[in-house]
Design an enzyme around this catalytic site. Structure first.
Site, PDB file in Angstrom:
ATOM      1  N   GLU A 278      53.596   5.822   5.623  1.00 13.01           N
ATOM      2  CA  GLU A 278      54.960   5.925   6.168  1.00 13.01           C
ATOM      3  C   GLU A 278      54.940   5.470   7.614  1.00 13.01           C
ATOM      4  O   GLU A 278      54.064   5.877   8.377  1.00 13.01           O
ATOM      5  CB  GLU A 278      55.465   7.384   6.196  1.00 13.01           C
ATOM      6  CG  GLU A 278      55.758   8.019   4.872  1.00 13.01           C
ATOM      7  CD  GLU A 278      56.293   9.450   5.022  1.00 13.01           C
ATOM      8  OE1 GLU A 278      56.520   9.905   6.170  1.00 13.01           O
ATOM      9  OE2 GLU A 278      56.475  10.116   3.985  1.00 13.01           O
ATOM     10  N   GLU A 334      68.477  10.283   3.944  1.00 13.91           N
ATOM     11  CA  GLU A 334      68.449  11.345   2.922  1.00 13.91           C
ATOM     12  C   GLU A 334      69.103  12.601   3.489  1.00 13.91           C
ATOM     13  O   GLU A 334      68.548  13.260   4.357  1.00 13.91           O
ATOM     14  CB  GLU A 334      67.004  11.613   2.510  1.00 13.91           C
ATOM     15  CG  GLU A 334      66.394  10.460   1.730  1.00 13.91           C
ATOM     16  CD  GLU A 334      64.898  10.624   1.523  1.00 13.91           C
ATOM     17  OE1 GLU A 334      64.500  11.490   0.743  1.00 13.91           O
ATOM     18  OE2 GLU A 334      64.136   9.876   2.168  1.00 13.91           O
ATOM     19  N   LYS A 337      67.391  16.396   3.738  1.00 11.04           N
ATOM     20  CA  LYS A 337      66.155  16.741   4.433  1.00 11.04           C
ATOM     21  C   LYS A 337      66.496  17.721   5.541  1.00 11.04           C
ATOM     22  O   LYS A 337      67.370  17.461   6.360  1.00 11.04           O
ATOM     23  CB  LYS A 337      65.509  15.485   5.035  1.00 11.04           C
ATOM     24  CG  LYS A 337      65.011  14.522   3.977  1.00 11.04           C
ATOM     25  CD  LYS A 337      64.067  13.501   4.570  1.00 11.04           C
ATOM     26  CE  LYS A 337      62.731  14.156   4.873  1.00 11.04           C
ATOM     27  NZ  LYS A 337      61.787  13.183   5.481  1.00 11.04           N
ATOM     28  N   GLU A 343      65.764  13.587  11.013  1.00  5.61           N
ATOM     29  CA  GLU A 343      65.176  13.739   9.673  1.00  5.61           C
ATOM     30  C   GLU A 343      66.044  13.086   8.602  1.00  5.61           C
ATOM     31  O   GLU A 343      65.551  12.581   7.613  1.00  5.61           O
ATOM     32  CB  GLU A 343      64.980  15.221   9.333  1.00  5.61           C
ATOM     33  CG  GLU A 343      63.746  15.831   9.957  1.00  5.61           C
ATOM     34  CD  GLU A 343      62.474  15.134   9.533  1.00  5.61           C
ATOM     35  OE1 GLU A 343      62.346  14.826   8.342  1.00  5.61           O
ATOM     36  OE2 GLU A 343      61.615  14.877  10.388  1.00  5.61           O
TER      37      GLU A 343
END
Ligand code: NAG
Ligand code: NAG
Ligand code: NAG
Ligand code: NAG
Ligand code: NAG
Length: 476
Positions: A278, A334, A337, A343
């Site tokens: 990542e 997302e 999260k 985040e």
């Protein structure tokens, strides 16, 4: 990888001589289409496009690899219709049972790999996700079972004649106790001998990769005044010279990668290859999260891809010329999260599939819209007061629970909400929750509390209080 034949040839030579898992060894056509750069396809979101649509989007980005956080059968089946190389993951909570029992590992492979392979081009099975970042007693039991689980997964694959799926485990930079200067890189003492040594032995012995989740954004943003943004974004003209080795660094990512290489070398494994499971940069965040914006995200990813697709490969100062398989984080923002705003803002695409910013996975085209991106206003730390208030339209029951949570940690937090006190009126869940959120955040932010409350809160610079009732704030 929509690059040149020359590059493909290089990769193919590497593939056959060093058993690279990263490319097909038999189909040059396939290689000609896919980038060495992959994408993380996370699904912690309640409003994502379907797997079918998402996979089409990944194809249209011309990513070469996709990494899932699970082994979802629908997604794996759909991926069989593509040329994408696929990485799947064993969830953290299955490591102990797989580590303890070969039959459990066999079962996992029988359920999650065999029905799809080889039509779906699975190339990596990653066991667990950043497991060394957690350290409860249960987590420590997972640590102890990590390498046994990885070995059993490999045994299962080999027993079925599958040799070109590599097994790894993604770790975060917190596996290191020291990372600066890069030559001082060393693993934490609590894991060095019990976990890292057997892990490195396994990775070296199976010719696999050390998978690293690595984000220059985090060290940069802890001190954005003294750290240079252009150094984190690969745009700096200045260099850092490691005093021990004399190696010359031109960007923060190389420093971080090399600190891991030096840490591995200290345990006797100088040659284990690195892969980046990542990396990325947030396109937005909370008011207090400096530098999280679209232009920086686009710049980071553009320069990252250019660096990592260079031909011949650039490697890092400690390992010149080494190719580094890399997965960007992430396909979508997302929304489920937890944690601070960044985040939920690592995505490249909006949920409707339009790009948040354009990106070229081949690293060769210039992106025409780049100069039109909004100029950032948050590259320097925010100064002023921020409050944390309830979002509009939140359900009363949920808000009430969050209110109880916020008031439950310390008697001080909600003292002003007691009947007769200055903040009691107006008596509404929303008002009380807003006060409690602001008060809790101001009190506990220095202990890593976020203005999040299960998505029921938002930050604001508009003072929510009044003459009678003063809301606590975070003031910088
Ligand atoms: C190689 O990939 C192309 C494109 O998907 C496909 O048409 C062809 O059949 C493949 N060839 C082999 C030998 O697998
Ligand atoms: C790592 O693997 C290489 C290649 O198989 C081998 O030559 C080397 O001895 C291994 N290193 C260690 C420390 O076992
Ligand atoms: C780095 O050097 C280039 C070329 O000399 C120049 O255009 C650019 O502005 C410089 N960047 C910084 C941050 O100084
Ligand atoms: C909070 O208040 C309760 C009830 O007045 C008291 O029993 C408790 O000791 C207090 N806790 C703290 C941490 O002050
Ligand atoms: C955190 O901040 C609160 C409120 O400003 C203060 O009372 C407390 O001592 C701080 N705690 C730590 C660990 O810094």
């Amino acid at each position: 990888m929509s690059r040149f034949a020359l590059f493909l040839l290089t990769l193919l030579v590497l593939s056959s001589s060093r058993c690279y898992a990263i490319g097909s060894q038999s189909n040059r056509t396939v290689l000609a289409l896919a980038s060495r750069i992959g994408i993380n396809y996370g699904k912690l979101d309640n409003n994502l496009p379907s797997p079918y649509q998402s996979i089409n989007l990944i194809k249209s980005l011309k990513a070469g690899h996709v990494k899932l956080y699970d082994a979802d059968p629908e997604t794996l089946k759909l991926l069989s219709k593509t040329n994408l190389y696929v990485t799947i993951m064993v969830p953290n909570d299955q490591i102990i049972s797989i580590g303890a029992d070969q039959a459990t590992a066999d079962n996992w492979i029988a359920t999650n790999v065999l029905p799809f392979y080889p039509q779906t081009r699975i190339r990596f099975v990653l066991v667990g996700n950043e497991i060394l970042s957690y350290s409860s007693d249960q987590d420590k039991q997972i640590w102890a079972n990590l390498v046994p689980a990885m070995r059993k997964v490999v045994n299962s694959l080999r027993a079925r004649g599958i040799h070109n799926i590599k097994v790894g485990t993604p770790l975060a930079m917190d596996a290191l106790r020291s990372s600066f200067p890069p030559s001082s890189g060393a693993f934490r003492e609590d894991i060095a001998v019990p976990v890292m040594l057997p892990l490195l032995k396994f990775l070296n012995g199976t010719n696999s990769f050390f998978f690293l989740d690595v984000y220059p954004y985090f060290p940069w943003s802890t001190d954005p005044v003294n750290n240079h943004l252009d150094y984190a974004l690969f745009e700096s003209n200045s260099t850092y010279i490691d005093p021990q080795t004399g190696l010359v660094y031109t960007n923060l990512l190389d420093q971080m990668l090399d600190s891991v290489i030096f840490a591995m070398a200290k345990l006797g494994y100088p040659d284990v290859r690195l892969a980046i499971s990542e990396t990325g940069w947030p396109n937005a965040g909370d008011i207090l999260e400096t530098g999280a914006n679209i232009l920086n995200a686009a710049t980071y990813n553009r320069n990252l891809i250019k660096k990592l697709t260079a031909n011949p490969p650039l490697g890092t100062p400690a390992r010149r010329g080494a190719p580094i398989p890399t997965f960007l984080f992430s396909l979508f923002n997302e929304n489920q999260k937890p944690g601070s705003g960044t985040e939920r803002h690592w995505g490249i695409l909006n949920h409707d599939g339009t790009p948040i910013y354009e990106i070229d996975f081949s690293g060769t085209r210039s992106v025409s819209s780049f100069d039109k991106l909004p100029k950032p206003s948050n590259n320097v730390p925010f100064k002023g007061s921020v409050w944390c208030v309830a979002v509009d339209g939140a359900g009363e029951a949920e808000l009430g629970q969050a209110l109880n949570f916020a008031c439950g940690r310390s008697n001080e937090t909600c003292a002003a909400l007691a009947p007769g006190r200055e903040c009691y009126a107006p008596v509404s869940v929303s008002w009380h929750a807003s006060y409690a959120f602001s008060s809790y955040w101001a009190q506990f932010r220095n202990q890593s509390s976020q203005c999040y409350f299960n998505g029921l809160s938002r930050e604001t610079t508009t003072n929510p209080g009044n003459e009678r009732c003063k809301f606590p704030s975070v003031t910088l």
